[in-house]
Design a protein around this motif. Structure first.
Motif, mmCIF file in Angstrom:
data_model
loop_
_atom_site.group_PDB
_atom_site.id
_atom_site.type_symbol
_atom_site.label_atom_id
_atom_site.label_comp_id
_atom_site.label_asym_id
_atom_site.label_seq_id
_atom_site.Cartn_x
_atom_site.Cartn_y
_atom_site.Cartn_z
ATOM 1 N N ALA A 316 -16.985 8.500 9.585
ATOM 2 C CA ALA A 316 -16.257 7.314 9.124
ATOM 3 C C ALA A 316 -16.930 6.054 9.635
ATOM 4 C CB ALA A 316 -14.813 7.367 9.597
ATOM 5 N N ASP A 317 -16.761 4.965 8.895
ATOM 6 C CA ASP A 317 -17.373 3.697 9.295
ATOM 7 C C ASP A 317 -16.496 2.544 8.830
ATOM 8 O OD1 ASP A 317 -19.113 1.787 10.220
ATOM 9 O OD2 ASP A 317 -20.421 1.857 8.471
ATOM 10 N N GLY A 318 -15.964 1.785 9.779
ATOM 11 C CA GLY A 318 -15.236 0.566 9.435
ATOM 12 C C GLY A 318 -13.789 0.754 9.052
ATOM 13 N N ILE A 319 -13.175 1.892 9.402
ATOM 14 C CA ILE A 319 -11.760 2.100 9.086
ATOM 15 C C ILE A 319 -10.888 1.359 10.096
ATOM 16 C CG2 ILE A 319 -9.902 3.815 9.092
ATOM 17 C CD1 ILE A 319 -11.832 5.804 7.890
ATOM 18 N N GLN A 320 -9.887 0.644 9.597
ATOM 19 C CA GLN A 320 -8.886 0.029 10.469
ATOM 20 C C GLN A 320 -7.673 0.952 10.485
ATOM 21 O OE1 GLN A 320 -7.678 -3.935 9.412
ATOM 22 N NE2 GLN A 320 -6.103 -4.030 11.001
ATOM 23 N N GLY A 321 -7.616 1.810 11.491
ATOM 24 C CA GLY A 321 -6.633 2.884 11.511
ATOM 25 C C GLY A 321 -5.198 2.433 11.593
ATOM 26 N N THR A 322 -4.940 1.244 12.110
ATOM 27 C CA THR A 322 -3.547 0.787 12.218
ATOM 28 C C THR A 322 -2.925 0.520 10.853
ATOM 29 O OG1 THR A 322 -4.442 -1.427 12.637
ATOM 30 C CG2 THR A 322 -3.697 -0.152 14.548
ATOM 31 N N THR A 323 -3.747 0.446 9.801
ATOM 32 C CA THR A 323 -3.193 0.290 8.451
ATOM 33 C C THR A 323 -2.802 1.629 7.841
ATOM 34 O OG1 THR A 323 -5.342 0.479 7.312
ATOM 35 C CG2 THR A 323 -4.689 -1.712 8.088
ATOM 36 N N TRP A 324 -3.189 2.737 8.484
ATOM 37 C CA TRP A 324 -2.958 4.067 7.925
ATOM 38 C C TRP A 324 -1.617 4.665 8.327
ATOM 39 C CZ3 TRP A 324 -7.213 8.100 6.918
ATOM 40 C CH2 TRP A 324 -8.328 7.509 6.292
ATOM 41 N N TRP A 325 -0.954 4.094 9.313
ATOM 42 C CA TRP A 325 0.233 4.740 9.873
ATOM 43 C C TRP A 325 1.463 3.868 9.686
ATOM 44 C CZ3 TRP A 325 -0.278 9.674 10.862
ATOM 45 C CH2 TRP A 325 -1.582 10.169 11.054
ATOM 46 N N ASP A 326 2.433 4.394 8.932
ATOM 47 C CA ASP A 326 3.668 3.683 8.634
ATOM 48 C C ASP A 326 4.803 4.196 9.512
ATOM 49 O OD1 ASP A 326 2.230 2.458 6.663
ATOM 50 O OD2 ASP A 326 3.191 3.494 4.994
ATOM 51 N N VAL A 327 5.720 3.302 9.826
ATOM 52 C CA VAL A 327 6.922 3.699 10.556
ATOM 53 C C VAL A 327 7.789 4.568 9.645
ATOM 54 C CG1 VAL A 327 8.989 2.892 11.721
ATOM 55 C CG2 VAL A 327 6.856 1.608 11.940
ATOM 56 N N ASP A 328 8.158 5.753 10.126
ATOM 57 C CA ASP A 328 9.045 6.659 9.386
ATOM 58 C C ASP A 328 10.486 6.250 9.668
ATOM 59 O OD1 ASP A 328 10.514 8.675 8.261
ATOM 60 O OD2 ASP A 328 9.293 10.310 9.054
ATOM 61 N N THR A 329 11.115 5.633 8.693
ATOM 62 C CA THR A 329 12.464 5.112 8.906
ATOM 63 C C THR A 329 13.538 6.164 8.683
ATOM 64 O OG1 THR A 329 12.461 4.292 6.626
ATOM 65 C CG2 THR A 329 11.826 2.749 8.356
ATOM 66 N N ALA A 330 13.138 7.385 8.290
ATOM 67 C CA ALA A 330 14.129 8.438 8.084
ATOM 68 C C ALA A 330 14.699 8.931 9.402
ATOM 69 C CB ALA A 330 13.504 9.600 7.312
ATOM 70 N N ARG A 331 13.922 8.772 10.484
ATOM 71 C CA ARG A 331 14.407 9.187 11.807
ATOM 72 C C ARG A 331 14.501 7.956 12.694
ATOM 73 N NH1 ARG A 331 11.184 13.372 15.585
ATOM 74 N NH2 ARG A 331 10.149 11.469 16.290
ATOM 75 N N VAL A 332 15.725 7.612 13.078
ATOM 76 C CA VAL A 332 15.969 6.403 13.861
ATOM 77 C C VAL A 332 15.862 6.747 15.347
ATOM 78 C CG1 VAL A 332 17.586 4.540 14.354
ATOM 79 C CG2 VAL A 332 17.514 5.561 12.071
ATOM 80 N N PRO A 333 14.985 6.063 16.099
ATOM 81 C CA PRO A 333 14.857 6.341 17.541
ATOM 82 C C PRO A 333 16.131 5.985 18.290
ATOM 83 C CG PRO A 333 12.999 5.049 16.717
ATOM 84 C CD PRO A 333 14.039 5.047 15.647
ATOM 85 N N ASP A 334 16.310 6.601 19.432
ATOM 86 C CA ASP A 334 17.472 6.298 20.271
ATOM 87 C C ASP A 334 17.468 4.814 20.644
ATOM 88 O OD1 ASP A 334 18.140 8.940 20.169
ATOM 89 O OD2 ASP A 334 17.242 9.447 22.105
ATOM 90 N N GLY A 335 18.615 4.181 20.506
ATOM 91 C CA GLY A 335 18.758 2.781 20.884
ATOM 92 C C GLY A 335 18.440 1.794 19.783
ATOM 93 N N ALA A 336 17.793 2.260 18.706
ATOM 94 C CA ALA A 336 17.461 1.353 17.600
ATOM 95 C C ALA A 336 18.658 1.236 16.658
ATOM 96 C CB ALA A 336 16.245 1.858 16.842
ATOM 97 N N ASP A 337 18.773 0.088 16.040
ATOM 98 C CA ASP A 337 19.855 -0.136 15.101
ATOM 99 C C ASP A 337 19.469 0.436 13.740
ATOM 100 O OD1 ASP A 337 21.248 -1.808 12.904
ATOM 101 O OD2 ASP A 337 22.433 -2.192 14.694
ATOM 102 N N PRO A 338 20.239 1.386 13.191
ATOM 103 C CA PRO A 338 19.861 2.008 11.923
ATOM 104 C C PRO A 338 19.691 1.013 10.782
ATOM 105 C CG PRO A 338 21.624 3.246 12.985
ATOM 106 C CD PRO A 338 21.467 1.964 13.756
ATOM 107 N N ASP A 339 20.571 0.015 10.727
ATOM 108 C CA ASP A 339 20.491 -0.943 9.627
ATOM 109 C C ASP A 339 19.233 -1.800 9.704
ATOM 110 O OD1 ASP A 339 22.918 -0.190 8.422
ATOM 111 O OD2 ASP A 339 24.048 -1.373 9.872
ATOM 112 N N GLU A 340 18.794 -2.122 10.916
ATOM 113 C CA GLU A 340 17.575 -2.912 11.060
ATOM 114 C C GLU A 340 16.331 -2.020 10.961
ATOM 115 O OE1 GLU A 340 17.961 -5.891 10.835
ATOM 116 O OE2 GLU A 340 20.049 -6.165 11.422
#
Length: 466
Positions: A316-340
């Motif tokens: 690979a050459d020149g990949i910006q990996g932070t654009t490849w990974w999306d937050v999975d909103t189907a699973r809400v982490p502990d302490g996070a507000d589901p609506d937000e």
């Protein structure tokens, strides 16, 4: 930093400047140690490899007499050569820096690991050669690149710079040599010495707007540095601000650095094993992703590169990996507000970092806005975020951790409910946010605040403009 003041109430008193020599401070014993202890003055995410390095030798084995002040490695995989002067820089200081850059440009991983081992040993830390080698590899975001290693960045730190130096450095920068000029200042306030480091060249404006001709190979290296820097900066923003809780699930969506055909190949490859599409986040700036396919930690770009190579059998050459990974909103982490949390759907790590960066990491505007919200009224994280050009999740994260946010209890989720993550900073408080809001005149129906008391984005904007 030309002027420094001590402030008492409304009075600002100038702090008199001094110089290192007048205070008995030396180049190696003092200035150099400051830089080693605080490598951020050399740039973001710099690991000091060695100092006082003088183990050069020419082809006949005769040692050279040159002594490199400080050698670092930044997270893009580029060496950083630092030349230090406690007073005004010599007229040929840039030539010294270039000489050292040329010498270290031929270093390989083993040479650097040995230098780091010897450096740490001299400071009482016994490390094995393999351990030092791995430390260097872990510090770099992405694969180790000999190409980038051959293009060291130079940093010259001095109390002042002659015009011959500044003019030459500007010209060298236009010729694609990266040289930073950092001015060290010293002040004395009530017997206490205060040191400051100011980057005087290139300024952010020069870095952003200056264009220079470059050979194709220089452009390729510069592009790789830019992509790695963006990815690394995004990770540091997210980790530094604690925007994502540990355990946040991320899903793979290949974007930057690949063609449409390769994206389709990656999607087909992922469908063969669902675990390939997921990673979990932990707040570690070096390797924040744990890939579910193998349980190993990666940087976002490192994992994107690994997936790319696994599918294409090419480097690979020149990949910006932070654009490849999306937050999975189907699973809400502990302490996070589901609506937000659901508002992050389709947001990549790069996108979230960019949204947070729009505030410039300066929450003064938010604090001012919150202070203007009157008793008997409430608003939402999303509406506040819209006014300050941010996002609901970083706003919520900041409110949950900041001890200076006024009226934080008047900010609710989109349903008008108290966020599960809301906590008083005073552990002795036994009342709830709903209790305080009720005392301020807001009615609650089944746990939701009266919508008639809600301040809209337009209402908040009007408050901010007052």
């Amino acid at each position: 930093m030309d002027h420094l003041f001590t402030v008492v109430g409304g009075a600002a008193t100038p702090v008199p400047p001094t110089v290192l020599a007048a205070e008995g401070l030396l180049e190696r014993q003092h200035l150099q140690e400051w830089v080693i202890a605080n490598p951020q003055v050399l740039g973001e995410s710099v690991l000091v490899i060695t100092s006082e390095f003088d183990r050069w030798a020419d082809t006949d084995g005769v040692p050279a007499r040159d002594r490199l002040d400080v050698l670092g490695l930044d997270a893009t995989g580029r060496l950083v050569v630092a030349e230090l002067k406690r007073g005004t820089a010599d007229r040929d200081v840039h030539l010294q820096a270039i000489t050292y850059a040329a010498l270290v440009s031929r270093f390989d991983l083993d040479t650097l690991a040995q230098a780091h081992r010897d450096f740490r040993k001299g400071r009482g830390e016994l490390l094995g050669l393999d351990e030092c080698r791995q430390r260097l590899l872990d510090h770099v975001d992405g694969e180790w690149s000999p190409e980038l290693l051959q293009r060291p960045r130079q940093v010259i730190i001095a109390a002042d710079f002659p015009k011959q130096v500044t003019h030459t450095v500007v010209w060298l920068s236009e010729m694609n040599l990266d040289i930073d000029l950092v001015q060290v200042g010293l002040w004395k306030a009530k017997g206490q010495l205060i040191a400051g480091f100011t980057k005087v060249y290139p300024t952010p404006e020069v870095e952003e707007f200056t264009l220079a001709p470059a050979r194709s190979e220089a452009k390729a290296a510069a592009r790789k540095l830019e992509e790695r820097s963006r990815a690394r900066n995004a990770v540091h923003v997210l980790v530094g601000a604690g925007l994502l809780p540990d355990g946040t699930l991320l899903t793979l969506t290949p974007r930057h650095g690949v063609t449409e055909g390769i994206r389709e190949d990656i999607v087909a490859w992922v469908q063969q094993d669902d675990s390939r599409s997921s990673a979990t986040w932990r707040n570690d700036a070096a390797k924040p992703l744990t890939w579910q396919a193998d349980g190993k930690p990666y940087s976002p770009t490192g994992l994107a590169n690994h997936i790319f190579t696994s599918v294409t059998d090419r480097k690979a050459d020149g990949i910006q990996g932070t654009t490849w990974w999306d937050v999975d909103t189907a699973r809400v982490p502990d302490g996070a507000d589901p609506d937000e949390w659901v508002t992050l759907a389709g947001t990549s790590l790069a996108g979230l970092a960019k949204q947070f960066n729009r505030t410039g990491k300066d929450w003064t505007g938010l604090h001012t806005l919150l202070a203007a919200i009157p008793a008997g009224r409430w608003t939402t994280y999303g509406d506040v975020a819209a006014v300050i050009n941010s996002h609901a999740v970083p706003v919520g994260t900041h409110l949950a951790t900041c001890r200076q946010c006024p009226h934080a209890w008047r900010v609710l989720n989109t349903a008008g409910r108290i966020s599960p993550g809301f906590r008083w900073h005073d552990p002795a408080r036994t009342d709830s946010a709903a209790d305080v809001l009720s005392a301020e005149g807001i009615r609650f129906d089944a746990g939701a605040a009266d919508p008639a008391a809600r301040l809209s984005v337009d209402d908040l904007t009007a408050l901010a403009d007052k």
